[in-house]
Motif scaffolding. Structure first.
Motif, short mmCIF file in Angstrom:
data_model
loop_
_atom_site.label_atom_id
_atom_site.label_comp_id
_atom_site.label_asym_id
_atom_site.label_seq_id
_atom_site.Cartn_x
_atom_site.Cartn_y
_atom_site.Cartn_z
N LEU A 75 0.90 -1.21 -0.21
CA LEU A 75 -0.09 0.12 -0.22
C LEU A 75 0.91 1.18 -0.06
N GLU A 76 1.91 1.08 0.75
CA GLU A 76 2.95 2.41 0.61
C GLU A 76 3.53 2.59 -0.74
N ALA A 77 3.85 1.49 -1.42
CA ALA A 77 4.38 1.50 -2.87
C ALA A 77 3.25 2.15 -3.57
N ILE A 78 2.11 1.71 -3.52
CA ILE A 78 0.84 2.70 -4.26
C ILE A 78 0.85 3.77 -4.10
N GLY A 79 0.88 4.34 -2.92
CA GLY A 79 0.65 5.45 -2.37
C GLY A 79 1.79 6.42 -3.16
N TRP A 80 3.08 6.05 -3.18
CA TRP A 80 4.02 6.66 -3.76
C TRP A 80 3.81 6.88 -5.26
N LEU A 81 3.43 5.50 -5.91
CA LEU A 81 3.11 5.80 -7.30
C LEU A 81 2.05 6.95 -7.54
N LEU A 82 1.00 6.80 -6.63
CA LEU A 82 0.02 7.67 -6.75
C LEU A 82 0.61 9.30 -6.79
#
Length: 104
Positions: free
Chosen positions: A59-66
Motif C-alpha cells: 500500500l505504501e508503494a501504491i501511495g508513492w506511485l500515486l
C-alpha cells in the motif's frame, strides 16, 4: 518544441498546429491518468481487507506511485493550459491538416 535560453518551452516560437496537438494529447493523457487513479482506488478498496495490516509495504508503494502520477498530472495540465493559451485564436488554414481521428 523550441526551448528558450532559460531552458523552458518557447511557446511563442512553436508552430501553433503542434501546440494544438500537444494540448490535445496532454488532455487525453490527463483524462487517462485520472481514470487509472480511480481504478487503483477501486482495487485498493476491494483488496485492502486481504492485505495484512502488519505488512503495509504494498500500500505504501501504491501511495508513492500515486504521488508521482499526481505530479505528472500537474505537468500535463500546465502544458495543456500553456498550449491552449498560445493558440486560443489559432484557426488552421487547411482543413486537411486536422487530426486523422476526426470524422470526415
Amino acid at each position: 518544441m523550441p526551448i528558450n535560453p532559460a531552458g523552458a518551452f518557447d511557446y511563442e516560437a512553436a508552430d501553433p498546429q503542434i501546440l494544438v496537438r500537444l494540448a490535445d494529447d496532454a488532455e487525453l493523457t490527463l483524462w487517462t491518468m485520472h481514470r487509472a487513479v480511480a481504478a487503483i482506488g477501486q482495487l485498493i478498496v476491494h483488496a485492502a481487507p486481504q492485505i495484512e495490516v502488519a505488512n503495509g509495504h504494498p500500500l505504501e508503494a501504491i501511495g508513492w506511485l500515486l504521488v508521482d502520477v499526481g505530479k505528472f498530472c500537474v505537468f500535463a495540465q500546465d502544458l495543456a493550459i500553456h498550449c491552449r493559451s498560445h493558440t486560443y485564436d489559432y484557426r488552421p488554414s487547411d482543413s486537411s491538416s486536422s487530426s486523422s481521428c476526426s470524422p470526415s
